[in-house]
Design an enzyme around this catalytic site. Sequence first.
Site, PDB file in Angstrom:
ATOM      1  N   ASP A 161       0.886  -1.166   0.000  1.00  0.00           N
ATOM      2  CA  ASP A 161       0.000   0.000   0.000  1.00  0.00           C
ATOM      3  C   ASP A 161       0.924   1.216   0.000  1.00  0.00           C
ATOM      4  O   ASP A 161       1.423   1.620   1.046  1.00  0.00           O
ATOM      5  CB  ASP A 161      -0.910   0.000   1.237  1.00  0.00           C
ATOM      6  CG  ASP A 161      -1.814   1.218   1.293  1.00  0.00           C
ATOM      7  OD1 ASP A 161      -2.256   1.685   0.228  1.00  0.00           O
ATOM      8  OD2 ASP A 161      -2.071   1.704   2.410  1.00  0.00           O
ATOM      9  N   GLU A 166      -1.405  -1.402  -4.882  1.00  0.00           N
ATOM     10  CA  GLU A 166      -2.611  -0.623  -5.147  1.00  0.00           C
ATOM     11  C   GLU A 166      -2.351   0.364  -6.281  1.00  0.00           C
ATOM     12  O   GLU A 166      -1.276   0.956  -6.369  1.00  0.00           O
ATOM     13  CB  GLU A 166      -3.025   0.135  -3.884  1.00  0.00           C
ATOM     14  CG  GLU A 166      -4.361   0.836  -4.010  1.00  0.00           C
ATOM     15  CD  GLU A 166      -4.803   1.450  -2.699  1.00  0.00           C
ATOM     16  OE1 GLU A 166      -5.540   0.777  -1.958  1.00  0.00           O
ATOM     17  OE2 GLU A 166      -4.391   2.591  -2.428  1.00  0.00           O
ATOM     18  N   ASP A 199      -2.417   0.918   7.481  1.00  0.00           N
ATOM     19  CA  ASP A 199      -1.682   0.786   6.213  1.00  0.00           C
ATOM     20  C   ASP A 199      -1.202  -0.643   5.985  1.00  0.00           C
ATOM     21  O   ASP A 199      -1.195  -1.132   4.856  1.00  0.00           O
ATOM     22  CB  ASP A 199      -0.504   1.766   6.181  1.00  0.00           C
ATOM     23  CG  ASP A 199      -0.986   3.208   6.160  1.00  0.00           C
ATOM     24  OD1 ASP A 199      -1.497   3.644   5.113  1.00  0.00           O
ATOM     25  OD2 ASP A 199      -0.872   3.882   7.200  1.00  0.00           O
TER      26      ASP A 199
END
Length: 176
Positions: free
Chosen positions: A8, A68, A140
Amino acid sequence: MPIILGIDPGSRLTGFGVIEAQGSRLRYIGSGCIRIDTSEDLAYRLKQIHDCVSELIETHQPNEFAIEQVFMGKNADSALKLGQARGSAIVAAAVNNLPVHEYAARAVKQAVVGKGSADKEQVQHMVQLLLKLPGKPQADAADALAIAITHAYNTQHLVAKSGASKQKSGRLRQYS
């Protein structure tokens, strides 16, 4: 048994999650956050991301890399910095000959929570349940684990779909 490293990305905080996927079974290996020294210039921060992701790859020896995709929010400058952070992580994967798979945030939330508009707490909760963790991972890190889980599910679905397409009326179709 593929080992998947999920990332991420962020220019200040980059989450990571490592899982092992065997069919529909998922096993937690590790997760955490790469905290970027924001007192340094952008080039040095991007190098920090690259070096830390490279170290994670060396330590965990993943077979797959999932990250992502960039989404365009209200602030174009933030989106550009996020894109550069992603690029640093992707280069680390490419240098290590890992296949890179990208997933939109909504697709990750849909895969893990069942709702593309899920909030961070819902993602944390489902990651905790799916990986049988004793507590909720940091936000996160949970997002990175969710990205890895999404890739595991996507890979499992593609394998099942390819196997199913070879069958017709309970018989194997022969190919020459």
